[in-house]
Design an enzyme around this catalytic site. Structure first.
Site, PDB file in Angstrom:
ATOM      1  N   SER A   1       0.799  -1.230   0.000  1.00  0.00           N
ATOM      2  CA  SER A   1       0.000   0.000   0.000  1.00  0.00           C
ATOM      3  C   SER A   1       0.829   1.277   0.000  1.00  0.00           C
ATOM      4  O   SER A   1       0.309   2.338  -0.303  1.00  0.00           O
ATOM      5  CB  SER A   1      -0.948  -0.001   1.194  1.00  0.00           C
ATOM      6  OG  SER A   1      -0.205   0.061   2.389  1.00  0.00           O
TER       7      SER A   1
ATOM      8  N   HIS B   1      -5.537  -4.801  -1.892  1.00  0.00           N
ATOM      9  CA  HIS B   1      -5.261  -3.614  -2.726  1.00  0.00           C
ATOM     10  C   HIS B   1      -5.143  -3.964  -4.211  1.00  0.00           C
ATOM     11  O   HIS B   1      -4.995  -3.075  -5.035  1.00  0.00           O
ATOM     12  CB  HIS B   1      -3.961  -2.927  -2.293  1.00  0.00           C
ATOM     13  CG  HIS B   1      -4.149  -1.921  -1.216  1.00  0.00           C
ATOM     14  ND1 HIS B   1      -4.843  -0.736  -1.400  1.00  0.00           N
ATOM     15  CD2 HIS B   1      -3.754  -1.905   0.076  1.00  0.00           C
ATOM     16  CE1 HIS B   1      -4.848  -0.046  -0.276  1.00  0.00           C
ATOM     17  NE2 HIS B   1      -4.203  -0.739   0.632  1.00  0.00           N
TER      18      HIS B   1
ATOM     19  N   LYS C   1     -12.629  -2.136  -0.503  1.00  0.00           N
ATOM     20  CA  LYS C   1     -11.808  -1.265  -1.356  1.00  0.00           C
ATOM     21  C   LYS C   1     -12.422  -1.224  -2.762  1.00  0.00           C
ATOM     22  O   LYS C   1     -13.510  -0.695  -2.926  1.00  0.00           O
ATOM     23  CB  LYS C   1     -10.354  -1.722  -1.325  1.00  0.00           C
ATOM     24  CG  LYS C   1      -9.726  -1.416   0.049  1.00  0.00           C
ATOM     25  CD  LYS C   1      -8.264  -1.757   0.159  1.00  0.00           C
ATOM     26  CE  LYS C   1      -7.724  -1.245   1.494  1.00  0.00           C
ATOM     27  NZ  LYS C   1      -7.127  -2.315   2.325  1.00  0.00           N
TER      28      LYS C   1
HETATM   29  C1  LIG Z   1      -7.204  -2.811   3.706  1.00  0.00           C
HETATM   30  C2  LIG Z   1      -6.487  -4.083   3.896  1.00  0.00           C
HETATM   31  C3  LIG Z   1      -6.944  -5.052   4.791  1.00  0.00           C
HETATM   32  C4  LIG Z   1      -8.127  -4.817   5.680  1.00  0.00           C
HETATM   33  O1  LIG Z   1      -9.318  -4.806   4.963  1.00  0.00           O
HETATM   34  P1  LIG Z   1     -10.704  -4.607   5.740  1.00  0.00           P
HETATM   35  O2  LIG Z   1     -11.700  -5.367   4.965  1.00  0.00           O
HETATM   36  O3  LIG Z   1     -10.943  -3.125   5.762  1.00  0.00           O
HETATM   37  O4  LIG Z   1     -10.508  -5.145   7.118  1.00  0.00           O
HETATM   38  C5  LIG Z   1      -6.253  -6.245   4.871  1.00  0.00           C
HETATM   39  N1  LIG Z   1      -5.153  -6.475   4.124  1.00  0.00           N
HETATM   40  C6  LIG Z   1      -4.672  -5.553   3.277  1.00  0.00           C
HETATM   41  C7  LIG Z   1      -3.457  -5.860   2.456  1.00  0.00           C
HETATM   42  C8  LIG Z   1      -5.322  -4.330   3.141  1.00  0.00           C
HETATM   43  O5  LIG Z   1      -4.827  -3.414   2.290  1.00  0.00           O
END
Ligand SMILES: *Cc1c(COP(=O)(O)O)cnc(C)c1O
Length: 399
Positions: free
Chosen positions: A189, A217, A248
Site C-alpha cells: 500500500s 489492494h 476497497k
Molecule cells: C485494507 C487491507 C486489509 C483490511 O481490509 P478490511 O476489509 O478493511 O478489514 C487487509 N489487508 C490488506 C493488504 C489491506 O490493504
C-alpha cells in the site's frame, strides 16, 4: 487489609502522558468528518468541497447507483441485519451466492466470508498451523496478517519486502518445519508495487511451501480483468489461499473473504474464530458484493478508466518533474523524502482543494517521506488536471 486508591486516576495520567508523546511526535491522528457520500469530490463538516485522492475507491463504486439499488431491494427482501453468526442462523442464499461468485472470479475451489479482511487474515493461520509449522511473511505485509501470525503458534520467518534472496534464505531455514506457507500482500500500500508472485511461486515449489496472497489492494485493480496478482502473473487458481476485502475496489462498504483450496476453507468454517464468533455481514452488503462480481464479469470499462487515469496522472506528474515511484497499481507515491516537506505539502494541497495524505517515518522508512495519491475510476480528467496543477503550484510556492 484495606487497599484504597483511585486506579483510574493513575491510569488516566499514564494514558495522557502517552497521548502527549504521540502528539508531540507529530503522530496524533485526527479524523476529518465527511458530510457527503464517498467519491471523487467530498464535502467535509466545515462545508468545504475537496477533490479526494486518498480513498481506496479504485473502481468508483462507493456511491454507485447500481449498488444502491441492489441494497434497497435486498433491504426489502431480506431485511436489515442477521443477528447471528453464520453457523447458527446467519447464512442466507445471498451469502452462499457471493461465496460461489468469489470462487468463480478467482478460479478457486471455495470461499468463506468474514466481517472484514482484517478478520479473514486474523483467523486464517491459527486453525491451520501449529508450532511444528512455519509462516514466512513479507516485512511490509498488512497489520492484519501480522496479527494473524501472532495468534498462531507456527514458527515465524520474515523476509525483506519482495526480496527473493532473503525469501530463499528464510525458506532454507524453515526446512525442518512440517508445513511451510509464504504470505504476501498482492500490492503493497505504500509504494504500489506488486509482489513478485511468479518468482515467489518458483521458490515455493523449490522449497516445498504453500503460498497465500492478500489481494485487498490488488483485486479489482491488477490483472487484465481485475482478478488480482494471480491473474497478473498468469497463476489463476495456483496459490493455496487468497484473502481480500469488499471494502476497497469491490464497493467499499464492509466485508472480507478467504478463498482457495476446498479443504482449507472447510477447516476455516469449522475453526476460524472471527468466523465462528462474529456476526454475519448484512444481506444487503452481500447482495452488493454479488452485484460487484457480476459487474467484474460483465466487462472491464471501469478498470480501463482506472488505468487510463493512473497513467495520465503519473505521466503528467513525471513531465512536471515530480519523482513518482514506478507503480503497477492505482497507488502513486509522490516522493519528497523529507517528512516536513511531505507534511507541509499535503496541508497546502488541502488548501488548494486536493485531499491527499503525507506519509513519513515510521509508516515508511526514514528519509522516504512521500504523498500517496490514490486514483479512482470515478475521477474525471478535470479532477486529475486540478490535482496536477495544484501539485505544481504548491511545489513552486515551496521551492
Ligand atoms: C485494507 C487491507 C486489509 C483490511 O481490509 P478490511 O476489509 O478493511 O478489514 C487487509 N489487508 C490488506 C493488504 C489491506 O490493504
Amino acid at each position: 487489609m484495606k487497599i484504597g486508591g483511585d486506579m483510574y486516576k493513575r491510569f488516566k495520567s499514564h494514558l495522557q502522558s502517552q497521548l502527549n508523546d504521540i502528539e508531540s511526535a507529530g503522530l496524533y491522528k485526527n479524523e476529518r468528518t465527511l458530510i457527503s457520500p464517498q467519491g471523487p469530490e467530498i464535502t467535509t463538516s466545515d462545508g468545504k468541497k475537496v477533490l479526494n485522492f486518498c480513498a481506496n475507491n479504485y473502481l468508483g463504486l462507493s456511491n454507485s447507483p447500481e449498488l444502491k439499488e441492489v441494497v434497497r431491494k435486498t433491504l426489502d427482501s431480506h431485511g436489515y441485519g442477521m443477528s447471528s453468526v453464520r453457523f447458527i442462523c446467519g447464512t442466507t442464499d445471498i451469502h452462499k451466492e457471493l461465496e460461489q461468485r468469489i470462487s468463480d472470479f478467482f478460479g478457486t475451489e471455495d470461499t468463506i466470508l468474514y466481517a472484514a479482511a482484517f478478520d479473514a487474515n486474523g483467523g486464517v493461520f491459527e486453525p491451520l498451523l501449529t508450532n511444528e509449522d512455519a509462516i514466512i511473511s513479507d516485512s511490509l505485509n498488512h497489520a492484519s496478517i501480522i496479527d494473524g501470525v501472532r495468534l498462531c503458534k507456527a514458527k515465524r520467518f520474515r523476509y525483506t519486502n519482495a526480496d527473493l534472496e532473503d525469501l530463499e534464505d528464510q525458506l532454507i531455514q524453515a526446512q525442518p518445519q512440517r508445513f511451510r506457507i509464504i504470505v504476501t500482500d498482492g500490492v503493497f500500500s505504500m509504494d504500489g508495487n506488486v509482489a513478485p508472485l511468479d518468482k515467489i511461486m518458483e521458490l515455493a515449489e523449490k522449497y516445498d511451501a504453500m503460498v497465500m496472497v492478500d489481494e485487498s489492494h490488488s483485486a479489482g485493480v491488477i490483472g487484465e480483468t481485475g482478478r488480482g496478482t494471480t491473474e497478473h502473473f498468469n497463476l489463476l487458481g495456483k496459490v493455496e489461499i487468497i484473502s481480500g476485502t469488499l471494502g476497497k475496489a469491490f464497493g467499499g462498504a464492509i466485508g472480507g473473504f478467504t478463498t482457495g483450496k476446498k479443504e482449507i476453507i472447510d477447516m476455516l468454517r469449522q475453526r476460524s474464530r472471527p468466523y465462528l464468533f462474529s456476526n454475519s455481514i448484512p444481506p444487503m452488503v452481500a447482495a452488493a458484493g454479488v452485484e460487484v462480481m457480476k459487474m467484474m464479469e460483465a466487462g472491464t470499462d471501469r478498470l480501463a478508466t482506472l488505468r487510463e487515469n493512473t497513467r495520465y496522472f503519473t505521466d503528467k506528474m513525471i513531465e512536471n518533474g515530480f519523482d513518482i515511484k514506478p507503480t503497477q497499481s492505482a497507488i502513486c507515491a509522490v516522493m519528497l523524502y523529507d517528512a516536513k516537506v511531505a507534511q507541509e505539502m499535503a496541508a497546502r494541497l488541502l488548501e488548494e482543494g486536493i485531499y491527499v495524505i503525507g506519509f513519513y517515518f515510521p509508516v515508511v522508512p526514514q528519509g522516504e517521506a512521500r504523498i500517496r495519491v490514490q486514483i479512482s475510476a470515478a475521477h474525471k480528467k478535470e479532477h486529475l488536471d486540478k490535482a496536477i496543477e495544484a501539485f505544481q503550484k504548491v511545489a513552486n510556492d515551496m521551492k
